[in-house]
Every structure is written in C-alpha cells, then in structure tokens.
Scaffold this motif. Structure first.
Motif, mmCIF file in Angstrom:
data_model
loop_
_atom_site.group_PDB
_atom_site.id
_atom_site.type_symbol
_atom_site.label_atom_id
_atom_site.label_comp_id
_atom_site.label_asym_id
_atom_site.label_seq_id
_atom_site.Cartn_x
_atom_site.Cartn_y
_atom_site.Cartn_z
ATOM 1 N N SER A 110 7.000 12.995 -15.033
ATOM 2 C CA SER A 110 7.826 14.102 -14.553
ATOM 3 C C SER A 110 6.959 15.319 -14.237
ATOM 4 O O SER A 110 6.175 15.758 -15.079
ATOM 5 C CB SER A 110 8.877 14.477 -15.601
ATOM 6 O OG SER A 110 9.610 15.610 -15.170
ATOM 7 N N PRO A 111 7.094 15.888 -13.041
ATOM 8 C CA PRO A 111 6.275 17.055 -12.668
ATOM 9 C C PRO A 111 6.879 18.374 -13.138
ATOM 10 O O PRO A 111 6.310 19.430 -12.894
ATOM 11 C CB PRO A 111 6.286 16.982 -11.138
ATOM 12 C CG PRO A 111 7.631 16.393 -10.819
ATOM 13 C CD PRO A 111 7.952 15.427 -11.947
ATOM 14 N N HIS A 154 -1.717 1.439 -10.521
ATOM 15 C CA HIS A 154 -2.652 0.588 -9.766
ATOM 16 C C HIS A 154 -3.970 0.430 -10.525
ATOM 17 O O HIS A 154 -4.484 -0.688 -10.669
ATOM 18 C CB HIS A 154 -2.895 1.208 -8.389
ATOM 19 C CG HIS A 154 -3.845 0.436 -7.536
ATOM 20 N ND1 HIS A 154 -3.472 -0.691 -6.837
ATOM 21 C CD2 HIS A 154 -5.163 0.628 -7.266
ATOM 22 C CE1 HIS A 154 -4.527 -1.166 -6.180
ATOM 23 N NE2 HIS A 154 -5.557 -0.384 -6.418
ATOM 24 N N ASN A 155 -4.498 1.540 -11.029
ATOM 25 C CA ASN A 155 -5.750 1.486 -11.780
ATOM 26 C C ASN A 155 -5.587 0.708 -13.078
ATOM 27 O O ASN A 155 -6.491 -0.042 -13.489
ATOM 28 C CB ASN A 155 -6.250 2.899 -12.074
ATOM 29 C CG ASN A 155 -6.721 3.624 -10.826
ATOM 30 O OD1 ASN A 155 -7.072 3.001 -9.829
ATOM 31 N ND2 ASN A 155 -6.711 4.954 -10.863
ATOM 32 N N ALA A 156 -4.446 0.896 -13.749
ATOM 33 C CA ALA A 156 -4.199 0.191 -15.015
ATOM 34 C C ALA A 156 -4.126 -1.318 -14.803
ATOM 35 O O ALA A 156 -4.623 -2.101 -15.625
ATOM 36 C CB ALA A 156 -2.911 0.700 -15.660
ATOM 37 N N ILE A 157 -3.509 -1.743 -13.699
ATOM 38 C CA ILE A 157 -3.435 -3.179 -13.393
ATOM 39 C C ILE A 157 -4.832 -3.744 -13.160
ATOM 40 O O ILE A 157 -5.195 -4.799 -13.696
ATOM 41 C CB ILE A 157 -2.528 -3.431 -12.172
ATOM 42 C CG1 ILE A 157 -1.073 -3.112 -12.519
ATOM 43 C CG2 ILE A 157 -2.651 -4.873 -11.691
ATOM 44 C CD1 ILE A 157 -0.120 -3.185 -11.343
ATOM 45 N N ASP A 184 6.436 6.844 -8.328
ATOM 46 C CA ASP A 184 6.210 7.814 -7.262
ATOM 47 C C ASP A 184 4.759 7.701 -6.812
ATOM 48 O O ASP A 184 3.970 6.968 -7.406
ATOM 49 C CB ASP A 184 6.524 9.236 -7.752
ATOM 50 C CG ASP A 184 5.660 9.625 -8.941
ATOM 51 O OD1 ASP A 184 4.570 10.182 -8.718
ATOM 52 O OD2 ASP A 184 6.062 9.356 -10.093
ATOM 53 N N GLU A 185 4.403 8.442 -5.767
ATOM 54 C CA GLU A 185 3.073 8.307 -5.178
ATOM 55 C C GLU A 185 1.952 8.608 -6.175
ATOM 56 O O GLU A 185 0.969 7.877 -6.260
ATOM 57 C CB GLU A 185 2.942 9.224 -3.953
ATOM 58 C CG GLU A 185 3.741 8.770 -2.745
ATOM 59 C CD GLU A 185 3.145 7.545 -2.059
ATOM 60 O OE1 GLU A 185 2.058 7.099 -2.474
ATOM 61 O OE2 GLU A 185 3.766 7.045 -1.106
ATOM 62 N N LYS A 186 2.081 9.687 -6.949
ATOM 63 C CA LYS A 186 1.025 10.054 -7.895
ATOM 64 C C LYS A 186 0.962 9.075 -9.066
ATOM 65 O O LYS A 186 -0.122 8.664 -9.494
ATOM 66 C CB LYS A 186 1.247 11.484 -8.396
ATOM 67 C CG LYS A 186 0.995 12.548 -7.338
ATOM 68 C CD LYS A 186 1.106 13.948 -7.931
ATOM 69 C CE LYS A 186 0.775 15.001 -6.875
ATOM 70 N NZ LYS A 186 0.886 16.385 -7.421
ATOM 71 N N ASP A 242 0.820 -1.203 0.000
ATOM 72 C CA ASP A 242 0.000 0.000 0.000
ATOM 73 C C ASP A 242 0.858 1.260 0.000
ATOM 74 O O ASP A 242 0.366 2.356 -0.204
ATOM 75 C CB ASP A 242 -0.915 0.011 1.229
ATOM 76 C CG ASP A 242 -1.949 -1.102 1.164
ATOM 77 O OD1 ASP A 242 -2.421 -1.375 0.052
ATOM 78 O OD2 ASP A 242 -2.260 -1.681 2.209
ATOM 79 N N ILE A 243 2.174 1.120 0.270
ATOM 80 C CA ILE A 243 3.068 2.271 0.292
ATOM 81 C C ILE A 243 4.269 1.959 -0.573
ATOM 82 O O ILE A 243 4.516 0.805 -0.930
ATOM 83 C CB ILE A 243 3.522 2.596 1.731
ATOM 84 C CG1 ILE A 243 4.241 1.390 2.345
ATOM 85 C CG2 ILE A 243 2.335 3.012 2.600
ATOM 86 C CD1 ILE A 243 4.850 1.669 3.701
#
Length: 423
Positions: free
Chosen positions: A58-59, A108-111, A100-102, A33-34
């Motif tokens: 990249s942000p 996660h959604n793609a999986i 990274d977190e974002k 989860d992290i």
C-alpha cells in the motif's frame, strides 16, 4: 585458463543435471511482461493447478512504515515461493498473481531467487541424506493481474464488503456467561450483570489493517475469471508448504456435489475464542456451547480457500455483499475481516463449505504457546503438517522463545532433526 574453468563448470552442471533426471523435464511456460486484466488470462493446459495469491504494498502509509511492511511481506513471500518449488513433485502450476507495477518487481525477483536457491540445493546437494528423491521441478506459468483493475471497476462493491465485514461502529454484546466473558476479554465483570447488554467497540475485533481492498478482492475476482478456470486455490503468502501443491488440490476430489468452498478451521478458536464473543447475540438465541470449538459454529480461517469456480458461477449471489449483509443481520454476528463472510455462509449453508483437514493449516505461532487443557482438546492438530501458517508471526516476533525457534527452524513439536516435516 578462464575458458577452461568455464568449460569444466559447464560440464559439471551438465553431469549433475543428467544424473538428476527430474531436472531434465524442467519447463517454464513463460510469463507476462505487463499486468493483465483477469479476462485475458491464458489457458496453460488442463493439468495445471490454478494458484492465486495477492501481493500489494500500500502506498498510503508513511515511508518508514512502507519499508517495514515491505520487509515483512518480502520475508513471507520468499519463504512461500521457495517452499512451493522445494516441495514440488512435478504438479504444473499456473500462478495468478494480483499485484501492481511496483510490487510486481518484488514478486518477479523473489520468484527468480527462489528458483535459483532450489536448483542450487537440488543440483549441487542432491546426494545429501535428507533430499526428497521424489522432487521434480514443476512446469509453471506466471500471469500478473492488475490490482488497480479491481479497485477501479469494483470500487463501490469493495467499500461495501469492507463496511459489512470490518465495521467500525459501536455494537452491543450481551453478557451471557460472566465468568467466560471475563476469561476471554480479560475484563472483570460484576456477576449481577449476567444477561445485561453492554456496549463494546467492534474496532477491537476489526483492526484497521483489515480495511485494505486486498482482503475483499477475492469476492469479486470470480466475476472476471475466464471459463477455462474451473477450480482455483487462493493462498495467503504467510504459508510454508511441506508437500506438493497437488496434494492440496486433491482435496477438491473429496468435496461433494454441493460444496463450493473449502476452508480449514481457524486455530485456536478464532484467536482465542473471540469468535464466541462476536457471536454472543446469536448464542443467546440458540444456546450452543460448541460455538468456535468443534461444532457447526467452528470459526474458519481464510488463509487457504478452495474455490469450485464452476459451481460458484451458477450461484454467484452466495458471496454478494448484499447477501452477506443479510446473513450478518440474521445471525447478529460481528465479523473481523474477510473470513467472517465465510463464517456466515457456513452458518446458513453448512452444505456449501468443505472443511479442509487441520494439517493443511498448521498454525505455527499458536503451536508455540501454552494453552489450558480445554483449549488443546479442541485445537491440537496431531497430524504431520502439510502447510504451516505463520499468522500473527510478527505479533510475537519479540518473544525470545519464538525467535530461538525461528533461528533453528524448528517446530515446538519436533526435536529430532531427522523428522523432515520439522524443517
């Protein structure tokens, strides 16, 4: 009525799953989860294939650019993940995802979406003609590793890799063959300049996008992996598998006792022969006509890399930035990105690099272009594609023929829809 409908639907799904024995063995080991440090990765078992890929938005770019990049990478990611599950024959997979977190939310959604699409396809349409009867849903474990961890711990080293493998200063290149130079660079040159050194900017060979840390983390991650990881596959996400990942992992068994890395040849000729231009300083000394073609100087593609981690731990200096810089100076080579490092290692240590067969890196965009017979002689891959590589797909996205091909999901070499590998 609603209860009756749900009951009937549940019975239908249970019946389909019962008849489709492969799904009875479905097992998801779990996921974190992290974001983890790489040293805290958990061992899922000896039978798991360790599969590493990196996903990071990249942000630093402007908002519109970030949106465009996100859409493109998300498209690659969806196709990549779906193909892994869709082509599975049951090989257990340990997904090691550097992010990274974002960006993790996107992955996660793609999986989840990929799993849902594959199960829907296999459960509800398992009777259609072209479904592979050998399909089996894999056991898998998902472990997210912190991208920022590498940026913070290896900041100086990542900068050094970038300076070595993606140089921005001007470089000198000799004109060895005027006709060939003109053909490859599309630059008319007076024949009287044969042998004369000219000034070219290396930025032509190293676009700014290759300045990102994401291209060089692969060289430092080996230092952090736990001991249970002895072999690892690193993949770009602009790939589409046409076979079980276990078949690629089987290539490790074909590597000899000295080979540490496994990479496919680049196609065609490292972006239309530019590898030869980047190495003309060295060619002036060895006078090799096979550079970037079929000889020992064939350019490599790092979209797929097999790492024998156990062997690499005994000789880590072979990928140290200081050693790669030494090789760069010895061969007077102008690298374009991370794969230039593997080119240099192979020039100096050909016994350390295993050549993965061409069907594991079938370059889709280039397959749709027309080439002269000489180029096709060196770069045509007649084998059934096991992994399609969509490198530079977006460069040619506006080409109407490429868009038509993508719409039909066809390869130019495939005209009969019963050829399963075409789809």
């Amino acid at each position: 009525m609603l209860f009756l409908t749900l009951t009937l639907l549940a019975n239908i799904i249970f019946s389909l799953a019962e008849n489709y024995s492969s799904v009875n063995d479905l097992e998801i080991i779990g996921e974190t989860d992290i974001l983890q440090f790489p040293g805290s990765l958990e061992d899922p078992g000896d039978d798991f294939v360790h599969l590493l890929f990196l996903f990071h938005i990249s942000p630093n770019s402007d908002q519109e650019k970030v949106k465009g990049v996100t859409r493109r990478l998300k498209r690659h990611l969806d196709r990549f993940l779906f193909s892994i599950f869709d082509e599975s024959t049951g090989t257990p997979i340990n997904f090691i995802i550097v992010t990274d977190e974002k960006s993790k939310i996107i992955v996660h959604n793609a999986i989840n979406e990929s799993i849902g699409r594959v199960l829907h396809k296999k459960l509800f349409y398992n009777r259609i003609k072209f479904v592979d009867e050998n399909w089996k849903f894999p056991r898998f474990k998902i472990q997210y590793v912190s991208y920022v961890f590498f940026q913070q711990k290896y900041r100086k080293k990542l900068d050094l890799y970038r300076e070595i493998l993606c140089p921005q200063e001007n470089v000198e290149i000799p004109i060895i063959d005027v006709n060939e130079f003109t053909t490859l660079t599309k630059t008319p040159v007076d024949k009287s300049l044969q042998g004369v050194r000219i000034q070219l900017s290396s930025s032509v060979f190293c676009p700014p996008r290759y300045q990102l840390d994401s291209f060089y983390i692969q060289f430092v991650i080996v230092n952090e992996l736990p001991k249970f990881i002895k072999k690892m596959i690193r993949l770009d996400i602009d790939l589409r598998l046409r076979t079980d990942i276990g078949l690629l992992h089987d290539q490790f068994s074909l590597m000899n006792r000295n080979e540490i890395f496994g990479l496919p040849k680049d196609w065609p000729g490292d972006w239309l022969g530019l590898n030869k231009i980047r190495a003309w300083n060295y060619l002036a000394k060895v006078n090799s006509s096979s550079f970037s073609q079929t000889g020992p100087y064939q350019a490599l593609n790092s979209g797929i890399v097999l790492f024998d981690i156990e062997k690499l731990r005994t000789q880590p200096d072979i990928i140290a930035p200081e050693y790669i810089l030494k090789l760069k100076q010895e061969y007077r080579y102008i690298p374009m990105n991370d794969q230039g490092g593997y080119d240099l290692i192979r020039y100096k240590h050909p016994e350390k690099v295993y050549m993965i067969p061409c069907q594991y890196n079938y370059m889709e965009v280039f397959a749709s272009k027309d080439y002269e017979p000489l180029v096709l002689e060196y770069h045509t891959c007649l084998s059934k594609p096991y992994i399609q590589h969509f490198a530079a797909e977006d460069i040619h996205a506006n080409n109407i023929l490429v868009r038509y091909k993508n719409l039909l999901k066809l390869s130019w070499w495939c005209w009969d829809p019963t050829w399963h590998h075409c789809y």
